[in-house]
Design an enzyme around this catalytic site. Structure first.
Site, PDB file in Angstrom:
ATOM      1  N   THR A 160     -91.591 -48.957 125.354  1.00  0.00           N
ATOM      2  CA  THR A 160     -90.956 -48.113 125.756  1.00  0.00           C
ATOM      3  C   THR A 160     -90.407 -48.725 127.257  1.00  0.00           C
ATOM      4  OG1 THR A 160     -92.502 -46.444 125.186  1.00  0.00           O
ATOM      5  CG2 THR A 160     -91.262 -45.795 126.874  1.00  0.00           C
ATOM      6  N   SER A 187     -96.138 -37.153 123.056  1.00  0.00           N
ATOM      7  CA  SER A 187     -95.853 -38.251 123.504  1.00  0.00           C
ATOM      8  C   SER A 187     -97.135 -38.468 124.438  1.00  0.00           C
ATOM      9  CB  SER A 187     -94.506 -38.021 124.347  1.00  0.00           C
ATOM     10  OG  SER A 187     -94.518 -39.338 125.308  1.00  0.00           O
TER      11      SER A 187
END
Length: 568
Positions: free
Chosen positions: A382, A443
């Site tokens: 990410t 998440s």
């Protein structure tokens, strides 16, 4: 200063890296994992833009320079502190599931779970991207500059070309198997991988950005870009439709709030389990007072490992989309529940019996069914960046295409990667995180703000899938308990554990402490690895200073702004 990029640095190179990765400012600060993106955000602030303006410009820029980590085909959580209203909001641009998903979508014809690499690089892995909607909505609420101006620097970078850095080269070497035909042809010209120093021009991505520049973000969710996404996914066996894209819904959420040693903490809310888990770990650790132990002592490693294992057992059992399930948030953070969980830590050995608890005892609601999941998922990546402007507003964003290069599917003729975020749903159905239409998968993104006396003193976050949580809370512990400066707190070698005995570790941890932990039943990976990539800004109100620091595990940059640098 230990640099975790896995290569030895000369003294001069180490000094140059440190100077790039740290900065002091008085009226603004930008920290991101890539110098080009930081430079673009800095320029926006100097020209009178605010934190949200700069964040949007950085996000577009990172799509150019960090395509394996983030992009418009992915999602993100943008956290904004409004200094005038003293208010924190989260623009939840997380992916949603297309209407065609179903709970058994990751099972084969025999009812067996499809191998992770296969299910994560297939058209059915792609969720409806939300990062553009998050940026657009935040700009509508707070932005002071036209969207077209914020996209322009990224267009120029894409058209003129960027230099491939070691981070992109390494990703191509390690994750080439994730790339589909279109992406492989682009990143492996003439069959050879791009190398550090190569120039990479992105004409198709620049074309896409020019469409958005001219027609606005709606052009992504309707029109030619949307048609190209759907057409590509149909070829790859996916089931996203034009209606799915058009009907994407963003939410604006309140953060999860907690406290640690006199600091108030605001972090991401479900469907991200990140903020809740960071706060739960810190609440468990507060029962033991880490400040009495050395930063590299076995006692410290033992405590944070067992706290992680307890919190991750709960995270796996009780995390989901709050639009679809009741979540025991109040119970998980209840003081009596925290005390109950902390009793599992005995300082004698690894607690073999650690499992999820029952927070529903401390909260009204209907307990959910817990379904065990396979442990086959690979480590995701990410990106994170953060900004403070001259008015004291803060923006922090963790955005992603999920695993490196996402699904590996590059939209033909448009130059951006599509995510594989639907593989964050449970592969084994029946639990609260099973795939359903319009649902958001769990998440771990954890953009986080710390407050002292109700005033912000720190903004931070990290990439790294589940290790995001470990990177964020350990940085906080290093600052508060071990009284490190910001750069030291980020660079201190980290460890990470989920529910089992295995510990990931970074080079530099104390070997004697590691041996002590092994004698207590813990297992360490054979080799050290990089855990996270923390980007942070600390606010020193007493001296009127902003301190920015980028993690050395990528080629990040911090840029501080002083009052005389602002354009009048």
């Amino acid at each position: 200063m230990g640099y975790r990029r896995g290569k030895s640095l000369s003294k001069d190179m180490e000094k140059q890296s440190y100077e790039r990765e740290t900065a002091v400012g008085t009226t603004g600060m930008v920290v991101s994992p890539h110098s080009d993106a930081t430079d673009i955000g800095e320029k926006i602030l100097k020209e009178g833009g605010n934190a949200v303006d700069a964040a949007a410009a950085i996000q577009f820029a990172l799509n150019v320079v960090e395509p394996m980590m983030t992009g418009i085909g992915g999602s993100g959580f943008l956290m904004v502190y409004d200094n005038e209203k003293k208010d924190v909001k989260i623009y939840d641009g997380h992916t949603r599931a297309p209407k065609g998903v179903h709970p058994k979508m990751f099972l084969d014809d025999n009812g067996e779970i499809i191998d992770f690499r296969k299910r994560s690089t297939h058209g059915t892995a792609v969720g409806i991207p939300g990062i553009l909607k998050a940026m657009d909505t935040a700009l509508n609420d707070y932005g002071s500059k036209p969207l077209a101006d914020l996209i322009q620097p990224a267009i120029e970078a894409a058209e003129s070309g960027i230099k491939v850095n070691w981070v992109l080269e390494e990703a191509l070497q390690n994750f080439h198997y994730r790339l589909g035909d279109e992406a492989k042809a682009f990143y492996y010209p003439e069959g050879k991988s791009l190398k550090e120093g190569d120039k990479l021009v992105k004409e198709d991505l620049a074309k896409t950005f020019r469409i958005l520049q001219k027609k606005g973000i709606s052009a992504f969710y309707e029109g030619e870009i949307a048609k190209a996404i759907v057409s590509n996914l149909k070829e790859e066996g996916g089931f996203m439709t034009l209606e799915d894209l058009k009907n994407y819904r963003l939410t604006i959420d309140e953060p999860i709030w907690g406290e640690y040693k006199g600091y108030k903490i605001a972090s991401s809310a479900p469907p991200s389990a990140g903020g809740l888990t960071v706060i739960q770990i810190l609440k468990i650790l507060e029962k033991f007072d880490l400040s009495q132990y050395d930063a590299r002592s076995w006692e410290k490693y033992y405590l944070i490992t067992e706290a992680m294992r307890l919190a991750f057992a709960d995270k796996i059992a009780y995390s989901g989309d709050p639009e679809f399930s009741s979540l025991p948030i109040e119970g998980l953070l209840h003081d009596d529940y925290i005390a109950e969980r902390a009793k599992a830590i005995n300082f004698e050995r690894r607690n073999d019996a650690i499992d999820f608890g029952n927070p529903w005892k401390y909260q009204d609601g209907k307990p959910n069914q817990v379904i065990r999941q396979p442990g086959d998922a690979e480590k995701s990546e990410t990106t994170h960046f953060t900004v403070i402007d001259q008015w004291g507003n803060i923006a922090a964003c963790t955005s992603t295409v999920e695993h490196p290069f996402g699904s590996g599917i590059m939209v033909k003729g448009y130059g951006f990667m599509l995510n594989n975020e639907l593989t964050d749903f449970d592969a084994n159905p029946g639990g609260i995180n099973e795939p359903q239409p319009d649902k958001r998968p769990v998440s771990c993104k954890s953009p986080t703000f710390l407050f002292k006396d109700d005033k912000p003193v720190l903004t931070l976050g990290s990439p790294g899938g589940p290790t995001i949580i470990g990177s964020v809370f350990q940085t906080i512990v290093n600052l508060i308990d071990h009284e490190m400066n910001l750069k030291e707190a980020i660079e201190e070698p980290r460890i990470f554990a989920s529910t089992g005995p295995l510990i990931e570790w970074e080079s530099g941890i104390d070997m004697e402490a590691k041996g002590e932990m092994e004698s207590m039943g813990f297992e360490f990976g054979d080799e050290p690895s990089r855990i996270g990539n923390v980007q942070a800004i600390q606010i020193d109100r007493e001296n009127g200073r902003l301190y920015g620091a980028a993690d050395s595990s990528r080629e990040g940059k911090a840029a501080g702004i002083k009052e005389d640098q602002l354009k009048s």
